[in-house]
Design a protein around this motif. Structure first.
Motif, mmCIF file in Angstrom:
data_model
loop_
_atom_site.group_PDB
_atom_site.id
_atom_site.type_symbol
_atom_site.label_atom_id
_atom_site.label_comp_id
_atom_site.label_asym_id
_atom_site.label_seq_id
_atom_site.Cartn_x
_atom_site.Cartn_y
_atom_site.Cartn_z
ATOM 1 N N SER A 133 0.667 -1.304 -0.034
ATOM 2 C CA SER A 133 -0.149 0.070 -0.136
ATOM 3 C C SER A 133 0.851 1.274 -0.103
ATOM 4 O O SER A 133 0.752 2.326 0.711
ATOM 5 C CB SER A 133 -0.963 0.117 1.141
ATOM 6 O OG SER A 133 -1.819 -1.198 1.182
ATOM 7 N N ASP B 237 2.026 4.579 -1.284
ATOM 8 C CA ASP B 237 1.459 5.799 -2.132
ATOM 9 C C ASP B 237 2.590 6.329 -3.116
ATOM 10 O O ASP B 237 2.323 6.679 -4.512
ATOM 11 C CB ASP B 237 1.078 6.762 -1.396
ATOM 12 C CG ASP B 237 -0.198 6.400 -0.474
ATOM 13 O OD1 ASP B 237 -0.902 5.356 -0.957
ATOM 14 O OD2 ASP B 237 -0.361 6.726 0.603
ATOM 15 N N SER C 1 -2.735 -1.886 -6.847
ATOM 16 C CA SER C 1 -1.998 -1.321 -5.790
ATOM 17 C C SER C 1 -2.574 0.040 -5.646
ATOM 18 O O SER C 1 -3.291 0.799 -6.468
ATOM 19 C CB SER C 1 -0.263 -1.161 -5.825
ATOM 20 O OG SER C 1 -0.011 -0.150 -6.802
ATOM 21 N N ARG C 2 -2.070 0.681 -4.505
ATOM 22 C CA ARG C 2 -2.353 2.135 -4.283
ATOM 23 C C ARG C 2 -1.302 3.097 -4.745
ATOM 24 O O ARG C 2 -1.598 4.419 -4.538
ATOM 25 C CB ARG C 2 -2.590 2.255 -2.617
ATOM 26 C CG ARG C 2 -3.958 1.719 -2.040
ATOM 27 C CD ARG C 2 -3.976 1.797 -0.369
ATOM 28 N NE ARG C 2 -3.558 3.413 -0.025
ATOM 29 C CZ ARG C 2 -3.115 3.522 1.224
ATOM 30 N NH1 ARG C 2 -3.341 2.728 1.991
ATOM 31 N NH2 ARG C 2 -2.817 4.806 1.396
ATOM 32 N N SER D 148 0.399 5.962 -6.277
ATOM 33 C CA SER D 148 -0.121 6.943 -7.189
ATOM 34 C C SER D 148 1.023 7.988 -7.726
ATOM 35 O O SER D 148 0.729 8.681 -8.550
ATOM 36 C CB SER D 148 -1.105 7.879 -6.327
ATOM 37 O OG SER D 148 -0.447 8.436 -4.968
ATOM 38 N N SER E 85 -1.446 0.035 -11.350
ATOM 39 C CA SER E 85 -1.340 1.095 -10.162
ATOM 40 C C SER E 85 -2.120 2.325 -10.634
ATOM 41 O O SER E 85 -2.428 2.475 -11.735
ATOM 42 C CB SER E 85 0.229 1.530 -9.999
ATOM 43 O OG SER E 85 1.017 0.430 -9.683
#
Length: 568
Positions: free
Chosen positions: A154, A156, A238-239, A241, A266
């Motif tokens: 997780s 970012d 996935s997270r 970003s 992603s």
């Protein structure tokens, strides 16, 4: 009252005991391994002594300094109450011990439940890397395994920087194929399985590795093929970003395909790429950038560093697929000339584009294309002597004329700012009699620049330094007659506050006497351990990777001061 074990002692007594053990880090770490109660006291004590007062907020480990940070990595791994880290940074070299450090980092990341931001900075020296080297194969495999773990945690924001003075040597060449075959790497796990199967039976590593109009061909080698052992990859959404890749080995086959597949799974909205010297123009045009664009249709911010300006053509041609794009940032290139825009290029609609940052030629090239950006608010230009040795006023005016024409057609009036570093004043013909027809009209296009940050030259041991600096600044202000806001950057050490005020007064009086309508003016001092740079004009990828990490650099980037270009 008596206590039966060490763990029963109150914290105050335990801290006194740990203080007497402070001469040996291993003893303190050993106490932390005994039980959960002692772990909760001894490991935080150890981390505070190493400078990690709030490891859950930010942990920066320079593993090049093993004496200080080697045991800190072990302590973070042992600190069981630590479940989440907001910012995790590792700086390490690629020596023989580096693979072990990568595995230790992997163990720490595996134990954590989540990481908001992770930055991995790898520094190399010595001979060029080659995929025929056992060390390189083992190291890259360890990095790929770490990235797979990060993908599942997780995270970012992820940044990977690898700095090496030489290009990595591969056994493959990229070719444009006449056969239009579908992209064969549809599933990364299947790709890894096929790759390992080929290695086991001694077949070429990537025989038949091809896509829609392209392929990689293996170069015959007398040596045995190295087994690039990719992990048993499992793909999840996935997270992630924000992705920042300034590395060479992740852009060579087969890892470039792995990276593209990672992007597809992603939710990346911000992407930074610093292209390896290994990536050819054909490879970028037919495979790498088109696949990245397909993988990231919702991209909002993109930063790209090219080895040559010719790569910009491919990027501009593919921008129409990134309609959510809000910010474009380009690094200044040392080499290359931009070709003419094709008259048959279809319109490039970027309805959400708010900001563009790059060199003046790059901006002129973009806005000479049929780009439509009705929301554009900021055009940020970076001029740096390190990349371009001279500034011709007429040539610059022609570029601004192209930009201005595009703005008029779209009825937009973005704020145009310029940051100038280490440049001589712009050259102009010696006399108006030498001007060609239209020069006066073209020079009026320079008026669209309204904000300027200017680095002043140093005149050491010169009592009239402030007067010389004022003359230098006025030459630039006269060249861009529409400047409304001005920041001057001074690098000469000032003796005291009185000397600083005298210098500032001299500069202010000279500038306002010529430009009384100036809306804002300030001077920012760069200290001896400071420099001023933007992503666009960092000297190398390693500088980009270490930006904002004063604990591991000798110099720090001063862009936080109130400069006109602070928002570049």
């Amino acid at each position: 009252m008596t206590w039966s074990t060490l763990a029963d002692l109150p914290n105050e007594i335990l801290l006194l005991i740990l203080h007497h053990l402070s001469t040996d880090d291993q003893d303190v770490l050993t106490v932390g391994k005994l039980c959960q109660r002692l772990n909760s006291v001894s490991i935080p004590y150890f981390l505070r002594r190493k400078g990690f007062s709030h490891p859950e907020t930010s942990s920066i480990l320079n593993l090049q300094d093993q004496e200080r940070y080697g045991d800190a990595l072990a302590a973070l791994s042992l600190y069981f109450p630590l479940r989440e880290i907001k910012q995790l940074v590792f700086v390490l070299d690629t020596s023989e011990s580096s693979r072990r450090n990568v595995h230790r980092i992997n163990n720490l990341v595996s134990r954590l439940s989540s990481i908001s931001s992770l930055r991995l900075v790898l520094r190399s020296s010595g001979e060029a890397w080659t995929l025929d080297s056992d060390f390189v194969v083992d190291f890259v495999s360890a990095i790929i395994s770490l990235l797979q773990t990060i993908h599942l945690k997780s995270c970012d924001s992820l940044q990977i920087v690898h700095s090496h003075p030489f290009s990595i040597e591969t056994n493959y060449v990229f070719q444009v194929s006449r056969r239009r075959t579908p992209f064969i790497v549809r599933n990364l796990a299947k790709f890894a399985q096929t790759l390992r199967g080929r290695l086991r039976c001694g077949k070429p590593l990537m025989d038949g590795f091809q896509g829609h109009g392209w392929r990689y061909r293996q170069i015959t080698s007398n040596g045995p093929a190295q087994a690039l052992l990719l992990p048993n990859l499992q793909i999840y959404q996935s997270r992630l970003s924000s992705l920042d890749l300034n590395t060479d080995f992740l852009f060579v086959p087969p890892f470039s395909v792995w990276v593209v597949e990672l992007m597809k799974h992603s939710a990346i909205t911000s992407l930074s790429l610093s292209l390896s010297r290994n990536v050819t123009l054909q490879e970028f045009r037919h495979f790498l950038f088109p696949e990245i664009v397909k993988a990231l249709p919702l991209l909002q911010e993109i930063k790209v560093a090219f080895t040559r300006d010719e790569f910009l053509t491919t990027m501009v041609q593919n921008l129409r697929h990134l309609r959510s794009l809000r910010k474009i940032t380009l690094a200044l290139a040392f080499f290359g000339d931009l070709p003419r825009i094709s008259t048959s290029m279809p319109p490039i609609l970027l309805p959400n584009l708010v900001s563009f940052t790059g060199s003046l030629p790059q901006a002129a090239y973009l806005f000479s294309s049929p780009v439509v950006c009705p929301s554009l608010r900021f055009l940020n230009l970076v001029v740096d002597f390190y990349f371009r040795k001279a500034c011709d006023r007429i040539a610059a005016a022609r570029s601004f004329s192209v930009i201005k024409e595009r703005f008029i057609k779209q009825d937009i009036k973005p704020c145009v700012s310029i940051c100038i570093s280490d440049m001589e004043p712009p050259s102009i013909p010696a006399a108006e009699a030498n001007w060609k027809p239209g020069h006066c009209t073209i020079l009026k296009s320079l008026l669209i620049v309204s904000r300027m940050t200017l680095t002043l030259p140093a005149f050491f041991l010169d009592e009239a330094e402030a007067e010389h600096q004022a003359a230098y600044a006025l030459a630039w202000i006269d060249a861009f007659g529409g400047i409304q806001r001005l920041t001057l950057l001074a690098r000469t050490p000032v003796a005291d506050d009185a000397a600083r005020e005298m210098r500032d007064s001299t500069l202010r009086a000279a500038i306002y006497s010529r430009r009384p309508d100036l809306q804002s003016f300030n001077v920012v001092d760069l200290l001896s351990d400071e420099y001023h740079a933007h992503w666009s004009n960092f000297r190398d990828d390693f500088a980009r990777g270490l930006d904002g990490l004063p604990s591991v650099t000798m110099l720090k980037n001063n862009t936080a001061s109130p400069c006109i270009c602070s928002d570049f």
